[in-house]
Design a protein around this motif. Structure first.
Motif, PDB file in Angstrom:
ATOM      1  N   ALA A  27     -83.948  83.556  28.652  1.00  0.00           N
ATOM      2  CA  ALA A  27     -82.539  83.285  28.955  1.00  0.00           C
ATOM      3  C   ALA A  27     -82.217  81.805  28.814  1.00  0.00           C
ATOM      4  O   ALA A  27     -81.173  81.426  28.261  1.00  0.00           O
ATOM      5  CB  ALA A  27     -82.200  83.772  30.370  1.00  0.00           C
ATOM      6  N   GLY A  28     -83.118  80.949  29.287  1.00  0.00           N
ATOM      7  CA  GLY A  28     -82.901  79.507  29.156  1.00  0.00           C
ATOM      8  C   GLY A  28     -82.922  79.056  27.711  1.00  0.00           C
ATOM      9  O   GLY A  28     -82.108  78.223  27.300  1.00  0.00           O
ATOM     10  N   LEU A  29     -83.838  79.615  26.936  1.00  0.00           N
ATOM     11  CA  LEU A  29     -83.915  79.283  25.510  1.00  0.00           C
ATOM     12  C   LEU A  29     -82.637  79.686  24.784  1.00  0.00           C
ATOM     13  O   LEU A  29     -82.084  78.915  23.981  1.00  0.00           O
ATOM     14  CB  LEU A  29     -85.114  79.975  24.878  1.00  0.00           C
ATOM     15  N   LEU A  30     -82.157  80.882  25.054  1.00  0.00           N
ATOM     16  CA  LEU A  30     -80.929  81.337  24.399  1.00  0.00           C
ATOM     17  C   LEU A  30     -79.748  80.443  24.766  1.00  0.00           C
ATOM     18  O   LEU A  30     -78.922  80.108  23.909  1.00  0.00           O
ATOM     19  CB  LEU A  30     -80.638  82.792  24.776  1.00  0.00           C
ATOM     20  N   GLY A  31     -79.674  80.040  26.022  1.00  0.00           N
ATOM     21  CA  GLY A  31     -78.605  79.131  26.426  1.00  0.00           C
ATOM     22  C   GLY A  31     -78.675  77.827  25.663  1.00  0.00           C
ATOM     23  O   GLY A  31     -77.649  77.289  25.206  1.00  0.00           O
ATOM     24  N   HIS A  32     -79.889  77.299  25.504  1.00  0.00           N
ATOM     25  CA  HIS A  32     -80.113  76.057  24.747  1.00  0.00           C
ATOM     26  C   HIS A  32     -79.612  76.200  23.307  1.00  0.00           C
ATOM     27  O   HIS A  32     -78.885  75.336  22.793  1.00  0.00           O
ATOM     28  CB  HIS A  32     -81.612  75.752  24.754  1.00  0.00           C
ATOM     29  N   GLU A  33     -79.974  77.309  22.656  1.00  0.00           N
ATOM     30  CA  GLU A  33     -79.583  77.501  21.253  1.00  0.00           C
ATOM     31  C   GLU A  33     -78.089  77.791  21.116  1.00  0.00           C
ATOM     32  O   GLU A  33     -77.470  77.399  20.120  1.00  0.00           O
ATOM     33  CB  GLU A  33     -80.412  78.615  20.616  1.00  0.00           C
ATOM     34  N   PHE A  34     -77.495  78.458  22.093  1.00  0.00           N
ATOM     35  CA  PHE A  34     -76.041  78.682  22.043  1.00  0.00           C
ATOM     36  C   PHE A  34     -75.283  77.365  22.199  1.00  0.00           C
ATOM     37  O   PHE A  34     -74.197  77.197  21.632  1.00  0.00           O
ATOM     38  CB  PHE A  34     -75.595  79.688  23.105  1.00  0.00           C
ATOM     39  N   VAL A  35     -75.838  76.423  22.955  1.00  0.00           N
ATOM     40  CA  VAL A  35     -75.226  75.091  23.029  1.00  0.00           C
ATOM     41  C   VAL A  35     -75.200  74.474  21.635  1.00  0.00           C
ATOM     42  O   VAL A  35     -74.179  73.925  21.197  1.00  0.00           O
ATOM     43  CB  VAL A  35     -75.984  74.178  24.019  1.00  0.00           C
ATOM     44  N   HIS A  36     -76.314  74.580  20.913  1.00  0.00           N
ATOM     45  CA  HIS A  36     -76.351  74.066  19.543  1.00  0.00           C
ATOM     46  C   HIS A  36     -75.327  74.776  18.652  1.00  0.00           C
ATOM     47  O   HIS A  36     -74.661  74.139  17.820  1.00  0.00           O
ATOM     48  CB  HIS A  36     -77.748  74.244  18.946  1.00  0.00           C
ATOM     49  N   MET A  37     -75.195  76.071  18.828  1.00  0.00           N
ATOM     50  CA  MET A  37     -74.216  76.824  18.034  1.00  0.00           C
ATOM     51  C   MET A  37     -72.802  76.308  18.276  1.00  0.00           C
ATOM     52  O   MET A  37     -72.041  76.071  17.326  1.00  0.00           O
ATOM     53  CB  MET A  37     -74.292  78.316  18.372  1.00  0.00           C
ATOM     54  N   HIS A  38     -72.465  76.088  19.537  1.00  0.00           N
ATOM     55  CA  HIS A  38     -71.123  75.597  19.859  1.00  0.00           C
ATOM     56  C   HIS A  38     -70.911  74.189  19.296  1.00  0.00           C
ATOM     57  O   HIS A  38     -69.806  73.850  18.852  1.00  0.00           O
ATOM     58  CB  HIS A  38     -70.909  75.607  21.371  1.00  0.00           C
ATOM     59  N   GLN A  39     -71.965  73.368  19.324  1.00  0.00           N
ATOM     60  CA  GLN A  39     -71.860  72.012  18.777  1.00  0.00           C
ATOM     61  C   GLN A  39     -71.495  72.045  17.295  1.00  0.00           C
ATOM     62  O   GLN A  39     -70.580  71.345  16.848  1.00  0.00           O
ATOM     63  CB  GLN A  39     -73.193  71.278  18.967  1.00  0.00           C
ATOM     64  N   PHE A  40     -72.223  72.853  16.546  1.00  0.00           N
ATOM     65  CA  PHE A  40     -72.001  72.899  15.104  1.00  0.00           C
ATOM     66  C   PHE A  40     -70.669  73.557  14.753  1.00  0.00           C
ATOM     67  O   PHE A  40     -69.977  73.108  13.827  1.00  0.00           O
ATOM     68  CB  PHE A  40     -73.162  73.630  14.406  1.00  0.00           C
ATOM     69  N   ARG A  41     -70.311  74.586  15.470  1.00  0.00           N
ATOM     70  CA  ARG A  41     -69.024  75.233  15.191  1.00  0.00           C
ATOM     71  C   ARG A  41     -67.873  74.297  15.511  1.00  0.00           C
ATOM     72  O   ARG A  41     -66.861  74.270  14.797  1.00  0.00           O
ATOM     73  CB  ARG A  41     -68.909  76.527  15.999  1.00  0.00           C
ATOM     74  N   ARG A  42     -68.022  73.513  16.555  1.00  0.00           N
ATOM     75  CA  ARG A  42     -66.970  72.563  16.937  1.00  0.00           C
ATOM     76  C   ARG A  42     -66.790  71.485  15.878  1.00  0.00           C
ATOM     77  O   ARG A  42     -65.685  70.986  15.664  1.00  0.00           O
ATOM     78  CB  ARG A  42     -67.323  71.953  18.294  1.00  0.00           C
ATOM     79  N   ARG A  43     -67.894  71.135  15.186  1.00  0.00           N
ATOM     80  CA  ARG A  43     -67.842  70.092  14.149  1.00  0.00           C
ATOM     81  C   ARG A  43     -67.706  70.682  12.748  1.00  0.00           C
ATOM     82  O   ARG A  43     -67.919  69.972  11.756  1.00  0.00           O
ATOM     83  CB  ARG A  43     -69.107  69.227  14.206  1.00  0.00           C
ATOM     84  N   ASN A  44     -67.376  71.955  12.681  1.00  0.00           N
ATOM     85  CA  ASN A  44     -67.251  72.625  11.383  1.00  0.00           C
ATOM     86  C   ASN A  44     -68.563  72.529  10.591  1.00  0.00           C
ATOM     87  O   ASN A  44     -68.568  72.265   9.392  1.00  0.00           O
ATOM     88  CB  ASN A  44     -66.084  72.038  10.578  1.00  0.00           C
ATOM     89  N   PHE A  45     -69.682  72.735  11.320  1.00  0.00           N
ATOM     90  CA  PHE A  45     -71.039  72.807  10.756  1.00  0.00           C
ATOM     91  C   PHE A  45     -71.550  71.491  10.178  1.00  0.00           C
ATOM     92  O   PHE A  45     -72.427  71.483   9.324  1.00  0.00           O
ATOM     93  CB  PHE A  45     -71.141  73.942   9.721  1.00  0.00           C
ATOM     94  N   LYS A  46     -71.026  70.406  10.669  1.00  0.00           N
ATOM     95  CA  LYS A  46     -71.557  69.093  10.277  1.00  0.00           C
ATOM     96  C   LYS A  46     -72.598  68.644  11.303  1.00  0.00           C
ATOM     97  O   LYS A  46     -72.496  68.952  12.487  1.00  0.00           O
ATOM     98  CB  LYS A  46     -70.431  68.059  10.188  1.00  0.00           C
ATOM     99  N   TRP A  47     -73.615  67.901  10.851  1.00  0.00           N
ATOM    100  CA  TRP A  47     -74.646  67.390  11.739  1.00  0.00           C
ATOM    101  C   TRP A  47     -74.120  66.169  12.498  1.00  0.00           C
ATOM    102  O   TRP A  47     -73.276  65.424  11.992  1.00  0.00           O
ATOM    103  CB  TRP A  47     -75.893  66.994  10.948  1.00  0.00           C
ATOM    104  N   CYS A  48     -74.633  65.969  13.691  1.00  0.00           N
ATOM    105  CA  CYS A  48     -74.212  64.792  14.450  1.00  0.00           C
ATOM    106  C   CYS A  48     -74.950  63.557  13.923  1.00  0.00           C
ATOM    107  O   CYS A  48     -75.923  63.666  13.177  1.00  0.00           O
ATOM    108  CB  CYS A  48     -74.491  64.979  15.940  1.00  0.00           C
TER     109      CYS A  48
END
Length: 219
Positions: free
Chosen positions: A106-127
């Motif tokens: 559950a913790g791992l999935l939460g971690h990866e969903f945070v990454h998903m939201h980051q990339f979707r928010r930036r239109n799939f651009k890397w930080c």
């Protein structure tokens, strides 16, 4: 399904299988059923590096797959190489073993969903990458990984999730300073480093969100 509902969904698998013997394929199938996210693919891998029922869970978010509309979070559960069957019983696969798998997953999935939201928010651009000038290569590499803004954010969620679980399962209030992740950050950076300060601040923010989420959750 939020974090706590996911943990319960995974926990409940043990109740249904207690006293039963199942093979590794059936085990994976049960875990997949308990994780109802179309964005997630769960795989297993038998390895010599795992010798007990304390399975290793790892995962990654793949933005290219997400941009194509495919399942973008891949999770791998490492199982013991020489074991094909699991008995859901104190003599073999215990509740403690299962609880550890549930919270890790559950913790791992939460971690990866945070990454998903980051990339979707930036239109799939890397930080923007974090650049370290530390003279030692191993420390420089660790700083550039853990100092990455996306990783600080995602690891803060991981730490908050660990604190939330400990709050529910322990009598004493858990402290961030006792977590392995905090010790990792303060080993790689000084405690006064802005990266550590940001990690601590974001962890507190995520913990408050999880706290509200728990009280608002119907199980």
């Amino acid at each position: 399904m939020n974090f706590f509902q996911l943990v319960k969904s995974l926990y409940d698998v043990y109740d249904r299988l207690e006293g039963h013997l199942i093979d590794s394929a059936a085990l994976l199938k049960r875990i997949r059923r308990a994780v109802p996210y179309q964005e997630v693919r769960i795989l297993s891998n038998k390895t010599l590096s795992v010798t007990t029922n304390r399975f290793n869970v790892s995962g990654a978010y793949i933005p290219e797959r997400d941009e194509e509309g495919l399942a973008a979070i891949e999770v791998e559960i490492a199982l013991p190489k020489g074991k094909d069957f699991y008995y859901f019983d104190p003599s073999d696969l215990t509740r403690a073993h299962w609880a550890e798998l549930c919270t890790d997953l559950a913790g791992l999935l939460g971690h990866e969903f945070v990454h998903m939201h980051q990339f979707r928010r930036r239109n799939f651009k890397w930080c923007r990458a974090y650049r370290s000038n530390h003279p030692k290569l191993n420390i420089r590499e660790a700083q550039e990984y853990y100092g990455d803004a996306d990783e600080v954010d995602a690891y803060a969620y991981t730490a908050a999730a660990e604190l939330a679980i400990e709050t529910l399962t322990q009598e004493k209030k858990p402290k961030l300073e006792n977590l392995r992740l905090y010790k990792t950050y303060t080993k790689v950076f000084s405690k006064q480093d802005p990266v550590v300060e940001k990690f601590v601040r974001l962890t507190a923010r995520y913990y408050k969100k999880l706290e509200r989420q728990y009280h608002d959750t119907t199980f």
